[in-house]
Design an enzyme around this catalytic site. Sequence first.
Site, short mmCIF file in Angstrom:
data_model
loop_
_atom_site.label_atom_id
_atom_site.label_comp_id
_atom_site.label_asym_id
_atom_site.label_seq_id
_atom_site.Cartn_x
_atom_site.Cartn_y
_atom_site.Cartn_z
N ASP A 83 4.42 -4.30 4.28
CA ASP A 83 4.49 -2.85 4.41
C ASP A 83 5.38 -2.31 3.31
O ASP A 83 6.35 -2.97 2.91
CB ASP A 83 5.13 -2.47 5.76
CG ASP A 83 4.15 -2.48 6.91
OD1 ASP A 83 2.95 -2.71 6.67
OD2 ASP A 83 4.60 -2.27 8.06
N VAL A 84 5.11 -1.09 2.88
CA VAL A 84 5.89 -0.53 1.77
C VAL A 84 7.18 0.13 2.24
O VAL A 84 8.15 0.25 1.48
CB VAL A 84 5.05 0.47 0.95
CG1 VAL A 84 4.78 1.77 1.71
CG2 VAL A 84 5.68 0.77 -0.39
N PHE B 100 0.84 -1.20 0.00
CA PHE B 100 0.00 0.00 0.00
C PHE B 100 0.87 1.24 0.00
O PHE B 100 1.70 1.42 0.89
CB PHE B 100 -0.92 0.02 1.24
CG PHE B 100 -2.02 -1.00 1.13
CD1 PHE B 100 -1.76 -2.34 1.33
CD2 PHE B 100 -3.31 -0.60 0.80
CE1 PHE B 100 -2.75 -3.29 1.21
CE2 PHE B 100 -4.32 -1.54 0.68
CZ PHE B 100 -4.04 -2.88 0.88
N ALA B 101 0.68 2.08 -1.00
CA ALA B 101 1.45 3.32 -1.11
C ALA B 101 0.44 4.45 -1.14
O ALA B 101 0.07 4.95 -2.20
CB ALA B 101 2.30 3.29 -2.36
N VAL B 102 -0.04 4.82 0.02
CA VAL B 102 -1.08 5.84 0.12
C VAL B 102 -0.45 7.15 0.60
O VAL B 102 0.41 7.16 1.48
CB VAL B 102 -2.19 5.37 1.09
CG1 VAL B 102 -3.23 6.46 1.31
CG2 VAL B 102 -2.85 4.10 0.55
N HIS C 1 7.57 -10.22 15.45
CA HIS C 1 7.95 -8.80 15.48
C HIS C 1 9.38 -8.71 16.01
O HIS C 1 9.71 -9.33 17.02
CB HIS C 1 6.98 -8.08 16.41
CG HIS C 1 7.07 -6.59 16.40
ND1 HIS C 1 8.19 -5.91 16.83
CD2 HIS C 1 6.17 -5.65 16.03
CE1 HIS C 1 7.96 -4.60 16.72
NE2 HIS C 1 6.75 -4.42 16.25
N THR D 220 2.64 -6.16 23.21
CA THR D 220 1.74 -4.99 23.18
C THR D 220 0.39 -5.34 22.57
O THR D 220 -0.10 -4.69 21.65
CB THR D 220 2.41 -3.80 22.46
OG1 THR D 220 2.93 -4.26 21.20
CG2 THR D 220 3.54 -3.23 23.28
N TYR E 9 3.39 7.90 1.37
CA TYR E 9 4.09 6.61 1.37
C TYR E 9 4.47 6.15 -0.03
O TYR E 9 5.21 5.18 -0.20
CB TYR E 9 3.25 5.54 2.08
CG TYR E 9 3.48 5.55 3.57
CD1 TYR E 9 3.01 6.62 4.34
CD2 TYR E 9 4.18 4.54 4.21
CE1 TYR E 9 3.25 6.66 5.70
CE2 TYR E 9 4.42 4.58 5.58
CZ TYR E 9 3.94 5.64 6.31
OH TYR E 9 4.18 5.68 7.66
N GLU F 15 -2.37 -4.39 13.39
CA GLU F 15 -1.45 -5.38 13.99
C GLU F 15 -2.07 -6.05 15.22
O GLU F 15 -1.87 -7.24 15.45
CB GLU F 15 -0.14 -4.68 14.37
CG GLU F 15 0.93 -5.61 14.88
CD GLU F 15 2.25 -4.86 15.06
OE1 GLU F 15 3.03 -4.81 14.09
OE2 GLU F 15 2.50 -4.31 16.15
C1 GAL Z 1 6.98 -0.67 17.22
C2 GAL Z 1 6.53 -0.51 15.78
C3 GAL Z 1 5.04 -0.36 15.70
C4 GAL Z 1 4.36 -1.50 16.45
C5 GAL Z 1 4.91 -1.59 17.86
C6 GAL Z 1 4.28 -2.72 18.63
O1 GAL Z 1 8.35 -0.95 17.27
O2 GAL Z 1 7.13 0.65 15.24
O3 GAL Z 1 4.60 -0.32 14.37
O4 GAL Z 1 4.60 -2.70 15.77
O5 GAL Z 1 6.31 -1.74 17.84
O6 GAL Z 1 4.61 -2.61 20.00
#
Ligand code: GAL
Length: 237
Positions: A122-123, A32-34, A144, A156, A37, A214
């Site tokens: 992600d772009v 996605f290039a909105v 992540h 998170t 971006y 996410e």
């Molecule tokens: C950050 C990231 C965010 C999100 C977050 C989750 O490092 O930039 O996009 O993923 O972690 O805690």
Amino acid sequence: MPWFAPIVWDGTFDITILDEQFRNTTIGLTVFAVKKYVVFLQVFLETAEQYFMVGHRVIYYVFTDRPVDVPTVALRPGWQIVVLQAQSYPRWQDVSMGRMEMISELCKGRLLGEVQYLVCLDVDMKFRDYVGVEILSPLFGTLHRGFYTAKRQSFTYKRRPQSQAFIPEDEGDFYYTGGIFGGLVPEVRQLTANCHQAMLADRDQDIEAVWHDESYLNKYLLYHKPTKVLFPRVPLG
Ligand code: GAL
């Protein structure tokens, strides 16, 4: 409860065998290039051309609100770029979350029969090394990079019980990134449609999950276990 999905990183697979196994597979890549971006597209596409699914056939699905700004990039023979109109929302959070709806619509429509697997990225990333069919599986998620050594209590996740993305402190396998996921088209369709519906339900209650799409992806992958988990490649040194 273990569910025996392989965790994949460099050195855990034999690409020669896998390349053969996926020989007649066409892979779709959504990006996605909105709004601003769109500046990331050139490097994204150029490095994808260099490193992504080398030896296989790829169709890029570029969603944008600025089709005239999509750069012309030399593609490998048989590869294609499909430029699609993206919905542009004033808030970046809505742009990010809107991806789930647009991907699910894509999966319902033209994608059927066009590609077997879909990779959603992600772009604002660039490829620095080969990424091939080793990532493909009916449903895959990616750890992540900020949380693969963390305890689940510090993930998170959305912690508010009223939210559709809620995950209690004593649940959760991994914290997945929203920037890299995919799988077979029907699986991705189910994932994205489910996340979209969950976001709509939360919006009705004025709830927005802490990390947007996410957070909903994490909830989905907790109850629909991925068949492959990608490990974030950490640069050495
Ligand atoms: C950050 C990231 C965010 C999100 C977050 C989750 O490092 O930039 O996009 O993923 O972690 O805690």
